[in-house]
Design an enzyme around this catalytic site. Structure first.
Site: not given
Lengths: 304, 253
Positions: A239, A273
């Protein structure tokens, strides 16, 4: 009542479930789980269409199962703004695929990344065990679908954003309190709707309505989410908060991601995840070995 | 009487401590900050009795000039109440300022303004007439006033913009820039609040307060654009208006 935020029945009175239940699959409280991302999208930020085609996506599922993934998370719609994907198209991308994965891997836990109740219901009928709602209950009927199908649900802090919108200057008076309040409200809704208490998961949703400072802060304070007793899922993989912390482009964020993974795991997060299942598995196994909840694979050195 | 008025944007990245160490600030941030600083220094150099900062806020009301700057809302790691607030002459019981007025305060501090300041908030949906009236009221006869209007253009200027792409944004912002560069108060008063809101243009109330403040001079104003760009998908304009009235001496007079 703790000083962390508003009181909530799920925190104050419900005992910590003995295990995490994803329909047929159960996991102990010490288990650290990898949830491998398989996107049936042409345009997601990291895989950029690599697994859009049915065959390629199924191959990826086989591969991540080989790499030890406990859960696969199948998504039909990219999170960021872009071309509209309606209900029919999302169903087309997910339902049949879930059925194929279920058939190929009868014991694999299957998660579907969707905010829509129509998709939730359909994929549960095809074999999904977990509904991973990235937009924090935007569709209030999704949690009902989970309850009716006996599926698990992820309660996500999306900061009130509408699906596929980006935040503009989101600021918080008290970020952690806001996150706790948000996820616990959703968790209580899930309980009231009839979702099994052992099937409710919370997720602070890194980078969703959170700038880099916010994502780092919620990682730093993850122990307060863990203290609720509900299993915590984190989605850190590659991210932008990792990219900005280290000033590295998309393809160079694995190291930072794994560092954040180790920190989150140490604090008690349980589901991760990820794009890189094998490396994450090793990171989590190392944390478990350090923690003492998992014996080292083999110890001979110094024992001869 | 209005000596001069400036318009500046208020992205949180202008609290540059949120972005990174000074030596690593991106050129776009440096250049924007430089434009803002020049505009505010011009206001200070006019030697007003008071500088009125006006911008969108939760409510249409005055805010306490000692209010805390909202930096920590965007970067919680910077501790609040560690004495830093007190050092800046601010008080926690004076409340947290809205972003527009907090940024205006920061710019005044950076320019070394130690004189009187007033912080005027305008509700995001305040109608044009209310905003213009607030601008007019700020510039009372008998006092030498400078106005610092704080507001940005559209945040929907492209696929990577915070508000993604709205095809109307480019033309909307171009229209505002033209009005600002021609000191066209009427054009600013005619901006549609609903369209501005749809396009995530936070500056609409501020533009209309600026128009109200300058409209009263009756003799027009000289306009200068010090910055106009959208490095991150949000349109930022820095502008300076100087009334042409003979009774308003320029800086150094």
């Amino acid at each position: 009542m703790s000083a962390d935020g508003p009181a909530s029945p799920a925190r104050a009175s419900a005992p910590r479930p003995a295990e995490l239940k994803l329909r047929g699959a159960t996991f102990g409280n010490d288990d650290l789980l990898t949830m491998a991302i398989v996107n049936r999208t042409p345009d997601s930020f990291y895989d950029r269409g690599a697994t859009y085609a049915f065959g390629a996506a199924l191959e990826r599922v086989h591969q991540v199962v080989e790499e030890g993934a406990d859960i696969v998370d199948i998504g039909g719609v990219k999170a960021a703004p872009g071309e509209e994907v309606g209900v029919a198209e999302e169903l087309r991308r997910t339902v049949e695929f879930v059925a194929a994965v279920r058939q190929a891997h009868p014991r694999l836990a299957i998660s579907v990344d969707t905010w829509r109740h129509e998709v939730g219901r359909a994929v549960c009928e095809s074999g999904a065990d977990l509904l991973n709602d990235p937009w924090g209950g935007w569709d209030p009927r999704l949690v009902e679908a989970a309850a009716e199908c006996g599926a698990a649900i992820v309660c996500t802090h999306a900061g009130g954003l509408a699906p596929r919108t980006r935040p503009h200057r989101t600021g918080y008076t008290d970020l952690t309190a806001d996150v706790l309040d948000g996820v616990m409200k959703l968790a209580n809704r899930a309980l009231e709707a009839g979702v099994d208490p052992a099937s409710i998961i919370i997720d602070p949703a890194h980078d969703f309505a959170k700038n880099t400072h916010h994502s780092l802060e919620i990682t730093r304070n993850l122990d307060r989410l863990v203290a609720t007793g509900l299993p915590v899922l984190v989605s850190l993989s590659n991210k932008d908060f990792v990219g900005e912390a280290l000033n590295v482009p998309l393809e160079e964020r694995l190291t930072g991601t794994l560092a954040a993974t180790a920190v989150a795991a140490w604090q008690g997060a349980r589901i991760f995840r990820v794009h890189e299942a094998a490396q994450t598995r090793q990171t989590l196994d190392m944390v478990s070995a350090i923690r003492g909840t998992k014996a080292p694979a083999l110890a001979l050195r110094g024992l001869a | 009487m209005l000596l001069a008025a400036a318009l500046a944007p208020h992205p949180p990245l202008l609290f540059t401590e949120l972005v990174g160490p000074p030596a690593t600030l991106p050129e776009a941030v440096r250049s924007l900050l430089s434009g803002c600083t020049r505009a505010v220094e011009h206001l200070v150099a006019c030697r007003p009795d008071t500088i009125v900062v006006v911008g969108a806020a939760e409510a249409s009301r005055d805010y306490d000039p000692r209010g805390v700057l909202p930096v920590h809302r965007y970067g919680p790691a910077a501790p609040v109440g560690d004495g830093a607030a007190a050092k800046e002459g601010r008080a926690e019981d004076a409340g947290v300022l809205p972003l527009s007025l907090g940024m205006g305060s920061r710019l005044l501090d950076l320019a070394g303004w130690r004189g009187e300041r007033r912080l005027v908030g305008l509700a995001a949906d305040a109608p044009a007439a209310e905003c213009a009236a607030a601008g007019r009221e700020a510039v009372r006869a008998g006092r030498r006033v400078a106005v610092l209007a704080m507001g940005d253009g559209s945040a929907r200027r492209g696929p990577k913009a915070p508000g993604y792409l709205d095809a109307r944004a480019a033309e909307f912002d171009a229209g505002i820039l033209t009005a600002l560069s021609e000191a066209d108060a009427e054009a600013l008063l005619a901006v549609d609040p609903a369209l501005a809101r749809d396009l995530l243009a936070a500056g609409r109330p501020a533009w209309q307060a600026l128009a109200g403040a300058a409209g009263g001079t009756g003799q027009g104003a000289r306009a200068e654009i010090l910055y106009a760009d959208d490095p991150y998908g949000v349109h930022y304009t820095v502008a300076l208006w100087t009334p042409l009235s003979e009774s308003a001496p320029g800086p150094g007079a």
